[in-house]
Design a protein around this motif. Structure first.
Motif, PDB file in Angstrom:
ATOM      1  N   LEU A  48       0.701  -1.067   0.445  1.00 13.36           N
ATOM      2  CA  LEU A  48       0.027   0.259   0.122  1.00 13.36           C
ATOM      3  C   LEU A  48       0.966   0.993   0.330  1.00 13.36           C
ATOM      4  O   LEU A  48       1.638   0.920   0.704  1.00 13.36           O
ATOM      5  CB  LEU A  48      -1.183  -0.111   1.079  1.00 13.36           C
ATOM      6  CG  LEU A  48      -1.792   0.984   1.784  1.00 13.36           C
ATOM      7  CD1 LEU A  48      -3.387   0.833   1.985  1.00 13.36           C
ATOM      8  CD2 LEU A  48      -1.413   1.925   1.894  1.00 13.36           C
ATOM      9  N   SER A  49       0.624   2.310  -0.616  1.00 16.78           N
ATOM     10  CA  SER A  49       1.276   3.853  -0.211  1.00 16.78           C
ATOM     11  C   SER A  49       0.563   4.163  -0.206  1.00 16.78           C
ATOM     12  O   SER A  49      -0.646   4.339  -0.724  1.00 16.78           O
ATOM     13  CB  SER A  49       1.981   3.646  -2.504  1.00 16.78           C
ATOM     14  OG  SER A  49       1.078   4.718  -3.006  1.00 16.78           O
ATOM     15  N   LEU A  50       0.642   5.896   0.197  1.00 16.59           N
ATOM     16  CA  LEU A  50      -0.150   6.933   0.789  1.00 16.59           C
ATOM     17  C   LEU A  50       0.990   8.344   0.201  1.00 16.59           C
ATOM     18  O   LEU A  50       2.289   7.946   0.307  1.00 16.59           O
ATOM     19  CB  LEU A  50      -0.279   6.415   2.508  1.00 16.59           C
ATOM     20  CG  LEU A  50      -0.954   5.705   3.270  1.00 16.59           C
ATOM     21  CD1 LEU A  50      -1.126   5.551   4.469  1.00 16.59           C
ATOM     22  CD2 LEU A  50      -1.912   5.990   2.389  1.00 16.59           C
ATOM     23  N   SER A  51       0.013   9.133   0.066  1.00 17.77           N
ATOM     24  CA  SER A  51       1.151  10.270  -0.596  1.00 17.77           C
ATOM     25  C   SER A  51      -0.095  11.018  -0.257  1.00 17.77           C
ATOM     26  O   SER A  51      -0.911  10.766  -0.271  1.00 17.77           O
ATOM     27  CB  SER A  51       1.886  10.198  -2.298  1.00 17.77           C
ATOM     28  OG  SER A  51       0.406  10.175  -2.849  1.00 17.77           O
ATOM     29  N   TYR A  52       0.359  12.226  -0.865  1.00 17.01           N
ATOM     30  CA  TYR A  52      -0.387  13.679  -0.853  1.00 17.01           C
ATOM     31  C   TYR A  52       0.130  14.003  -2.855  1.00 17.01           C
ATOM     32  O   TYR A  52       0.861  14.294  -2.671  1.00 17.01           O
ATOM     33  CB  TYR A  52       0.224  15.055   0.007  1.00 17.01           C
ATOM     34  CG  TYR A  52      -0.194  14.660   1.651  1.00 17.01           C
ATOM     35  CD1 TYR A  52      -1.717  15.013   1.863  1.00 17.01           C
ATOM     36  CD2 TYR A  52       0.961  14.360   2.378  1.00 17.01           C
ATOM     37  CE1 TYR A  52      -1.357  14.568   3.740  1.00 17.01           C
ATOM     38  CE2 TYR A  52       1.040  14.155   3.960  1.00 17.01           C
ATOM     39  CZ  TYR A  52      -0.442  14.482   3.963  1.00 17.01           C
ATOM     40  OH  TYR A  52      -0.423  14.237   5.407  1.00 17.01           O
ATOM     41  N   PRO A  53      -1.288  15.014  -2.329  1.00 18.87           N
ATOM     42  CA  PRO A  53      -0.587  15.115  -4.764  1.00 18.87           C
ATOM     43  C   PRO A  53      -0.790  16.056  -4.401  1.00 18.87           C
ATOM     44  O   PRO A  53      -0.172  16.937  -3.118  1.00 18.87           O
ATOM     45  CB  PRO A  53      -2.257  15.213  -4.995  1.00 18.87           C
ATOM     46  CG  PRO A  53      -2.984  15.399  -3.803  1.00 18.87           C
ATOM     47  CD  PRO A  53      -2.736  14.641  -2.861  1.00 18.87           C
ATOM     48  N   SER A  54       0.625  16.720  -5.394  1.00 15.11           N
ATOM     49  CA  SER A  54       0.965  18.128  -5.537  1.00 15.11           C
ATOM     50  C   SER A  54      -0.206  19.212  -5.483  1.00 15.11           C
ATOM     51  O   SER A  54      -0.759  18.761  -6.446  1.00 15.11           O
ATOM     52  CB  SER A  54       1.975  18.096  -6.999  1.00 15.11           C
ATOM     53  OG  SER A  54       1.414  18.103  -7.791  1.00 15.11           O
ATOM     54  N   ASN A  55      -0.296  19.801  -5.179  1.00 11.83           N
ATOM     55  CA  ASN A  55      -0.708  21.155  -5.891  1.00 11.83           C
ATOM     56  C   ASN A  55      -0.652  21.693  -7.167  1.00 11.83           C
ATOM     57  O   ASN A  55      -0.144  21.269  -8.372  1.00 11.83           O
ATOM     58  CB  ASN A  55      -0.553  22.525  -5.404  1.00 11.83           C
ATOM     59  CG  ASN A  55      -1.130  22.449  -3.720  1.00 11.83           C
ATOM     60  OD1 ASN A  55      -1.438  21.705  -3.710  1.00 11.83           O
ATOM     61  ND2 ASN A  55      -0.347  22.947  -3.082  1.00 11.83           N
ATOM     62  N   TYR A  56      -1.641  21.842  -7.999  1.00 14.90           N
ATOM     63  CA  TYR A  56      -1.552  22.746  -9.351  1.00 14.90           C
ATOM     64  C   TYR A  56      -2.105  24.248  -9.604  1.00 14.90           C
ATOM     65  O   TYR A  56      -2.934  24.601  -9.339  1.00 14.90           O
ATOM     66  CB  TYR A  56      -3.039  22.194 -10.206  1.00 14.90           C
ATOM     67  CG  TYR A  56      -2.725  22.187 -11.947  1.00 14.90           C
ATOM     68  CD1 TYR A  56      -2.603  21.526 -12.676  1.00 14.90           C
ATOM     69  CD2 TYR A  56      -3.895  23.007 -12.453  1.00 14.90           C
ATOM     70  CE1 TYR A  56      -1.460  21.853 -14.444  1.00 14.90           C
ATOM     71  CE2 TYR A  56      -3.471  23.794 -13.518  1.00 14.90           C
ATOM     72  CZ  TYR A  56      -2.665  22.748 -14.259  1.00 14.90           C
ATOM     73  OH  TYR A  56      -2.976  23.120 -15.778  1.00 14.90           O
ATOM     74  N   PRO A  57      -1.442  24.384 -10.388  1.00 15.88           N
ATOM     75  CA  PRO A  57      -0.186  23.797 -11.177  1.00 15.88           C
ATOM     76  C   PRO A  57       0.945  24.006  -9.969  1.00 15.88           C
ATOM     77  O   PRO A  57       1.126  24.856  -9.195  1.00 15.88           O
ATOM     78  CB  PRO A  57       0.139  25.378 -11.814  1.00 15.88           C
ATOM     79  CG  PRO A  57      -0.243  26.212 -11.465  1.00 15.88           C
ATOM     80  CD  PRO A  57      -1.586  25.912 -10.907  1.00 15.88           C
ATOM     81  N   SER A  58       1.760  23.473  -9.905  1.00 16.07           N
ATOM     82  CA  SER A  58       3.190  23.365  -8.801  1.00 16.07           C
ATOM     83  C   SER A  58       4.342  23.794 -10.120  1.00 16.07           C
ATOM     84  O   SER A  58       4.557  23.471 -11.218  1.00 16.07           O
ATOM     85  CB  SER A  58       3.088  22.545  -8.164  1.00 16.07           C
ATOM     86  OG  SER A  58       4.029  20.910  -8.957  1.00 16.07           O
ATOM     87  N   GLU A  59       5.571  24.005  -9.697  1.00 12.28           N
ATOM     88  CA  GLU A  59       7.082  24.051 -10.125  1.00 12.28           C
ATOM     89  C   GLU A  59       7.595  22.090 -10.002  1.00 12.28           C
ATOM     90  O   GLU A  59       8.096  22.295 -11.182  1.00 12.28           O
ATOM     91  CB  GLU A  59       7.541  24.837  -9.095  1.00 12.28           C
ATOM     92  CG  GLU A  59       7.495  26.171  -8.975  1.00 12.28           C
ATOM     93  CD  GLU A  59       8.716  26.726  -8.194  1.00 12.28           C
ATOM     94  OE1 GLU A  59       8.714  26.691  -8.100  1.00 12.28           O
ATOM     95  OE2 GLU A  59       8.223  27.646  -8.059  1.00 12.28           O
ATOM     96  N   ASN A  60       6.292  21.531  -9.452  1.00  9.19           N
ATOM     97  CA  ASN A  60       7.305  20.156  -9.616  1.00  9.19           C
ATOM     98  C   ASN A  60       6.242  19.269  -9.679  1.00  9.19           C
ATOM     99  O   ASN A  60       5.223  19.294  -8.604  1.00  9.19           O
ATOM    100  CB  ASN A  60       8.093  19.598  -9.084  1.00  9.19           C
ATOM    101  CG  ASN A  60       7.675  20.092  -7.259  1.00  9.19           C
ATOM    102  OD1 ASN A  60       6.807  20.145  -7.333  1.00  9.19           O
ATOM    103  ND2 ASN A  60       9.380  19.428  -6.321  1.00  9.19           N
TER     104      ASN A  60
END
Length: 127
Positions: A48-60
């Motif tokens: 299982l993987s857990l993460s936070y998404p990146s904001n849009y727009p973002s630099e990376n």
């Protein structure tokens, strides 16, 4: 004929290159939401993987890995064990292979968030 085609290309190019329009991103930031990715196979241990998404727009466009959650795994509503985070692969793992015909649940408790639940089952006819 050649001059007419050239004129059409120049006019189209002018409109394509000179037209810009800024659009505001209409959605709220999802950076505080957690993304859960867990696929169960009868021939594999639980990953299982857990993460936070990146904001849009973002630099990376990278995701922020979550490594401080408590992830509990259940089979047919019976507690099996807590998944352990592997720092080499950034994956929560449990040395348990799901079985066909059973229902599985996970509960995720992350500091600063409400508890998250997910349920699924593995059908009798697994393809």
């Amino acid at each position: 004929m050649y001059n007419l085609q050239s004129l059409i290309v120049i006019i189209n190019g002018y409109f394509l290159l000179s037209c810009t329009y800024s659009i505001e991103y209409p959605y709220k930031s999802t950076s505080n939401k957690i993304v859960i990715n867990c696929i169960l196979y009868p021939d594999s241990i639980v990953n299982l993987s857990l993460s936070y998404p990146s904001n849009y727009p973002s630099e990376n466009d990278t995701f922020t890995i979550v490594n401080d959650a408590e992830v509990k795994f259940y089979e047919n509503s019976n507690f099996i064990d807590i998944l352990i985070f592997d720092y080499e692969t950034n994956i929560y793992k449990l040395d348990f292979k799901p079985a066909v015909g059973n229902t599985y649940s996970i509960s995720i408790l992350l500091p600063g968030h409400e508890e998250v639940f997910a349920h699924t089952y593995i059908p009798d006819e697994f393809i």
